[in-house]
Scaffold this motif. Structure first.
Motif, mmCIF file in Angstrom:
data_model
loop_
_atom_site.group_PDB
_atom_site.id
_atom_site.type_symbol
_atom_site.label_atom_id
_atom_site.label_comp_id
_atom_site.label_asym_id
_atom_site.label_seq_id
_atom_site.Cartn_x
_atom_site.Cartn_y
_atom_site.Cartn_z
ATOM 1 N N GLN A 71 -65.260 -28.585 -45.660
ATOM 2 C CA GLN A 71 -63.298 -27.747 -45.359
ATOM 3 C C GLN A 71 -64.152 -26.609 -45.122
ATOM 4 N N LEU A 72 -64.470 -25.892 -45.407
ATOM 5 C CA LEU A 72 -65.140 -24.764 -45.411
ATOM 6 C C LEU A 72 -65.357 -24.107 -44.299
ATOM 7 N N ALA A 73 -67.415 -25.379 -44.203
ATOM 8 C CA ALA A 73 -67.580 -25.376 -43.037
ATOM 9 C C ALA A 73 -66.833 -25.857 -42.016
ATOM 10 N N ALA A 74 -66.123 -27.312 -41.834
ATOM 11 C CA ALA A 74 -65.046 -26.796 -40.358
ATOM 12 C C ALA A 74 -64.338 -25.652 -39.848
ATOM 13 N N ILE A 75 -63.646 -25.027 -40.900
ATOM 14 C CA ILE A 75 -62.889 -24.125 -40.733
ATOM 15 C C ILE A 75 -63.351 -23.106 -39.707
ATOM 16 N N ALA A 76 -64.904 -22.787 -40.897
ATOM 17 C CA ALA A 76 -65.974 -21.761 -40.216
ATOM 18 C C ALA A 76 -66.328 -22.325 -38.766
ATOM 19 N N MET A 77 -66.057 -23.614 -38.136
ATOM 20 C CA MET A 77 -66.579 -24.350 -36.667
ATOM 21 C C MET A 77 -65.337 -24.077 -35.756
ATOM 22 N N HIS A 78 -64.333 -23.392 -36.191
ATOM 23 C CA HIS A 78 -62.853 -23.640 -35.882
ATOM 24 C C HIS A 78 -62.310 -24.907 -35.494
ATOM 25 N N SER A 79 -63.131 -25.749 -36.616
ATOM 26 C CA SER A 79 -61.618 -26.998 -36.942
ATOM 27 C C SER A 79 -60.552 -26.739 -36.789
ATOM 28 N N PRO A 80 -59.702 -27.384 -36.749
ATOM 29 C CA PRO A 80 -58.187 -27.388 -37.303
ATOM 30 C C PRO A 80 -58.158 -28.119 -38.377
ATOM 31 N N VAL A 81 -58.419 -27.592 -39.398
ATOM 32 C CA VAL A 81 -58.697 -28.321 -40.712
ATOM 33 C C VAL A 81 -57.942 -27.523 -42.073
ATOM 34 N N GLU A 82 -56.578 -27.765 -42.350
ATOM 35 C CA GLU A 82 -56.364 -26.971 -43.692
ATOM 36 C C GLU A 82 -56.835 -26.577 -44.639
ATOM 37 N N PRO A 83 -56.841 -25.285 -45.156
ATOM 38 C CA PRO A 83 -57.775 -24.404 -46.342
ATOM 39 C C PRO A 83 -57.859 -25.208 -46.998
ATOM 40 N N PRO A 84 -58.541 -25.478 -47.477
ATOM 41 C CA PRO A 84 -58.133 -25.289 -49.879
ATOM 42 C C PRO A 84 -57.564 -24.377 -50.577
ATOM 43 N N ARG A 85 -56.913 -24.861 -50.989
ATOM 44 C CA ARG A 85 -56.790 -24.125 -52.777
ATOM 45 C C ARG A 85 -57.270 -24.035 -53.738
ATOM 46 N N LEU A 86 -58.313 -22.084 -53.595
ATOM 47 C CA LEU A 86 -59.076 -22.002 -54.158
ATOM 48 C C LEU A 86 -58.409 -20.734 -55.187
ATOM 49 N N CYS A 87 -59.124 -20.571 -56.287
ATOM 50 C CA CYS A 87 -58.753 -19.676 -57.155
ATOM 51 C C CYS A 87 -59.744 -18.636 -56.266
ATOM 52 N N ARG A 88 -59.112 -16.796 -56.389
ATOM 53 C CA ARG A 88 -60.209 -15.981 -55.187
ATOM 54 C C ARG A 88 -60.256 -14.886 -56.429
ATOM 55 N N ILE A 89 -60.930 -15.608 -57.676
ATOM 56 C CA ILE A 89 -62.269 -15.004 -58.571
ATOM 57 C C ILE A 89 -62.863 -15.674 -58.654
ATOM 58 N N CYS A 90 -63.172 -17.419 -58.373
ATOM 59 C CA CYS A 90 -63.688 -18.385 -59.230
ATOM 60 C C CYS A 90 -64.235 -19.606 -58.494
ATOM 61 N N ALA A 91 -63.258 -19.482 -57.248
ATOM 62 C CA ALA A 91 -62.858 -20.605 -56.344
ATOM 63 C C ALA A 91 -62.718 -21.983 -56.876
#
Length: 140
Positions: A71-91
């Motif tokens: 998902q993060l790779a798709a977002i980095a390539m500007h795909s219209p993917v919903e960002p996943p919910r991740l903890c800001r400290i441990c992911a």
């Protein structure tokens, strides 16, 4: 969060250093451990792309969610993917929660899991005790 930052957060959450991961990775041709460590740092900084073989090798060194990484790779390539919910400290995520003696973590804030909240609170408590009691000396 970028794919490299996600991997760095997950590696750090497992308490594993870059050199520890580099020590168990095999490369073809064989590279010195310090070169592998620099390469991993570049991957985590999103300077060097990851191959499938690299992802598989990293997955053997520490756990992370392949779906989240995709998902993060798709977002980095500007795909219209919903960002996943991740903890800001441990992911960690819903599919890859932190596991402790009380079971899986839960969400305290939108981007903060209960395991990291507890660790942060313990750290703050210790700081409050040393500040309130100047006679207590903390070793560096």
């Amino acid at each position: 969060m970028t794919p490299g930052a996600y991997l760095k957060h997950r590696r750090t959450a497992h308490g594993i250093g870059v050199h520890e991961v580099a020590a168990v990775l095999a490369t073809e041709p064989r590279l010195a451990e310090h070169v592998r460590a620099e390469w991993l740092e570049q991957i985590e900084a999103d300077i060097v792309p990851m191959s499938f073989n690299t992802i598989v090798a990293l997955r053997r060194a520490f756990t992370f969610d392949l779906d989240i990484l995709a998902q993060l790779a798709a977002i980095a390539m500007h795909s219209p993917v919903e960002p996943p919910r991740l903890c800001r400290i441990c992911a960690c995520s819903d599919a890859d929660a932190c596991l402790g003696h009380k079971g899986a973590c839960s969400w305290i804030e939108h981007d903060l899991c209960s395991a990291c909240f507890t660790l942060r609170m313990r750290s703050d408590d210790c700081l409050a005790i040393t500040t309130a009691c100047p006679s207590i000396r903390v070793a560096p």
